[in-house]
Scaffold this motif. Sequence first.
Motif, PDB file in Angstrom:
ATOM      1  N   VAL A 186     -25.863  -5.315 -55.839  1.00 37.06           N
ATOM      2  CA  VAL A 186     -26.111  -4.910 -54.449  1.00 37.06           C
ATOM      3  C   VAL A 186     -27.317  -3.972 -54.386  1.00 37.06           C
ATOM      4  O   VAL A 186     -28.193  -4.127 -53.523  1.00 37.06           O
ATOM      5  CB  VAL A 186     -24.846  -4.236 -53.861  1.00 37.06           C
ATOM      6  N   ALA A 187     -27.363  -3.014 -55.284  1.00 36.98           N
ATOM      7  CA  ALA A 187     -28.478  -2.058 -55.306  1.00 36.98           C
ATOM      8  C   ALA A 187     -29.795  -2.774 -55.597  1.00 36.98           C
ATOM      9  O   ALA A 187     -30.826  -2.474 -54.988  1.00 36.98           O
ATOM     10  CB  ALA A 187     -28.225  -0.970 -56.340  1.00 36.98           C
ATOM     11  N   GLY A 188     -29.764  -3.719 -56.524  1.00 39.54           N
ATOM     12  CA  GLY A 188     -30.961  -4.462 -56.869  1.00 39.54           C
ATOM     13  C   GLY A 188     -31.542  -5.206 -55.681  1.00 39.54           C
ATOM     14  O   GLY A 188     -32.761  -5.248 -55.498  1.00 39.54           O
ATOM     15  N   LYS A 189     -30.665  -5.784 -54.881  1.00 37.43           N
ATOM     16  CA  LYS A 189     -31.130  -6.494 -53.684  1.00 37.43           C
ATOM     17  C   LYS A 189     -31.802  -5.547 -52.694  1.00 37.43           C
ATOM     18  O   LYS A 189     -32.664  -5.957 -51.925  1.00 37.43           O
ATOM     19  CB  LYS A 189     -29.973  -7.226 -53.009  1.00 37.43           C
ATOM     20  N   GLN A 190     -31.379  -4.287 -52.725  1.00 40.63           N
ATOM     21  CA  GLN A 190     -31.956  -3.291 -51.814  1.00 40.63           C
ATOM     22  C   GLN A 190     -33.077  -2.502 -52.484  1.00 40.63           C
ATOM     23  O   GLN A 190     -33.556  -1.513 -51.931  1.00 40.63           O
ATOM     24  CB  GLN A 190     -30.872  -2.337 -51.315  1.00 40.63           C
ATOM     25  N   LYS A 191     -33.458  -2.891 -53.689  1.00 43.42           N
ATOM     26  CA  LYS A 191     -34.525  -2.219 -54.449  1.00 43.42           C
ATOM     27  C   LYS A 191     -34.188  -0.757 -54.739  1.00 43.42           C
ATOM     28  O   LYS A 191     -35.046   0.112 -54.729  1.00 43.42           O
ATOM     29  CB  LYS A 191     -35.873  -2.312 -53.720  1.00 43.42           C
ATOM     30  N   VAL A 192     -32.885  -0.495 -55.004  1.00 40.94           N
ATOM     31  CA  VAL A 192     -32.423   0.847 -55.358  1.00 40.94           C
ATOM     32  C   VAL A 192     -32.072   0.842 -56.840  1.00 40.94           C
ATOM     33  O   VAL A 192     -31.343  -0.032 -57.309  1.00 40.94           O
ATOM     34  CB  VAL A 192     -31.183   1.259 -54.527  1.00 40.94           C
ATOM     35  N   LYS A 193     -32.592   1.796 -57.578  1.00 44.32           N
ATOM     36  CA  LYS A 193     -32.333   1.907 -59.017  1.00 44.32           C
ATOM     37  C   LYS A 193     -31.020   2.670 -59.232  1.00 44.32           C
ATOM     38  O   LYS A 193     -30.857   3.790 -58.758  1.00 44.32           O
ATOM     39  CB  LYS A 193     -33.499   2.647 -59.698  1.00 44.32           C
ATOM     40  N   ILE A 194     -30.115   2.033 -59.944  1.00 46.47           N
ATOM     41  CA  ILE A 194     -28.853   2.688 -60.299  1.00 46.47           C
ATOM     42  C   ILE A 194     -29.055   3.338 -61.668  1.00 46.47           C
ATOM     43  O   ILE A 194     -29.394   2.650 -62.636  1.00 46.47           O
ATOM     44  CB  ILE A 194     -27.698   1.660 -60.346  1.00 46.47           C
TER      45      ILE A 194
ATOM     46  N   ALA B  58     -20.668  -1.986 -49.993  1.00 45.60           N
ATOM     47  CA  ALA B  58     -21.177  -3.352 -50.178  1.00 45.60           C
ATOM     48  C   ALA B  58     -20.652  -3.950 -51.487  1.00 45.60           C
ATOM     49  O   ALA B  58     -20.274  -5.122 -51.534  1.00 45.60           O
ATOM     50  CB  ALA B  58     -22.702  -3.353 -50.155  1.00 45.60           C
ATOM     51  N   ALA B  59     -20.608  -3.151 -52.545  1.00 47.99           N
ATOM     52  CA  ALA B  59     -20.100  -3.630 -53.832  1.00 47.99           C
ATOM     53  C   ALA B  59     -18.625  -4.002 -53.725  1.00 47.99           C
ATOM     54  O   ALA B  59     -18.165  -4.952 -54.364  1.00 47.99           O
ATOM     55  CB  ALA B  59     -20.306  -2.576 -54.915  1.00 47.99           C
ATOM     56  N   HIS B  60     -17.878  -3.293 -52.910  1.00 46.77           N
ATOM     57  CA  HIS B  60     -16.454  -3.565 -52.715  1.00 46.77           C
ATOM     58  C   HIS B  60     -16.247  -4.938 -52.069  1.00 46.77           C
ATOM     59  O   HIS B  60     -15.230  -5.586 -52.296  1.00 46.77           O
ATOM     60  CB  HIS B  60     -15.833  -2.450 -51.874  1.00 46.77           C
ATOM     61  N   ILE B  61     -17.216  -5.386 -51.304  1.00 45.59           N
ATOM     62  CA  ILE B  61     -17.170  -6.729 -50.715  1.00 45.59           C
ATOM     63  C   ILE B  61     -17.552  -7.777 -51.763  1.00 45.59           C
ATOM     64  O   ILE B  61     -16.953  -8.845 -51.856  1.00 45.59           O
ATOM     65  CB  ILE B  61     -18.120  -6.834 -49.496  1.00 45.59           C
TER      66      ILE B  61
END
Length: 140
Positions: A65-73, A118-121
Motif C-alpha cells: 500500500v505504501a509503495g503505491k503511494q510512494k511512501v517509504k516504510i 488501507a493495509a487492513h483492507i
Amino acid sequence: MPILYTTKASATGGRAGNAKSEDGVLDVTLTVPKELGGDGARGTNPEQLFAAGYSACFLGALKAVAGKQKVKIPEDTTVTATVGIGPREDGTGFGIEVALKVNIPGLEREKAEELVAAAHIVCPYSHAMRTSTEVPVSVA
C-alpha cells in the motif's frame, strides 16, 4: 479468484506434536502452553504460528500500500499480532481474538493510520478474519 500461490502443511499429534510444510522448510515441534494445560515444554503452538503469519502478511500488505503511494516504510517497522484463544460463549468450542499493533518509526501518525487502514483492507488474513471465510473440510 485466481490462485497465485498454494502451499501445504500437515500436523501430527495435534497441539503436542509436529507441523511440517510440504517442502520441509517449516518443521516445528508443537507443545501445549501451560495456560491450556500443557507442561510448558519448548515448542510453538497454533496461536504463535497464526500471530507470526498474520503479522508478516500485514507488514507485506502495508509495504504494498505504501509503495503505491510512494511512501517509504522504514526497515525497522514492526507489526505485532496478539492472538488469544478461549472457549466460545455458546459452549461448543473455542474461538480466537486478534489485535494488531503497527509501529512505523518516523512516519507522522495521520499518514501511518491511513496506510494501516488501507493495509487492513488489502491483507488476506484481515479479510478472512473480517468475513469469517468458509473453510471446506473433507476426510481423506
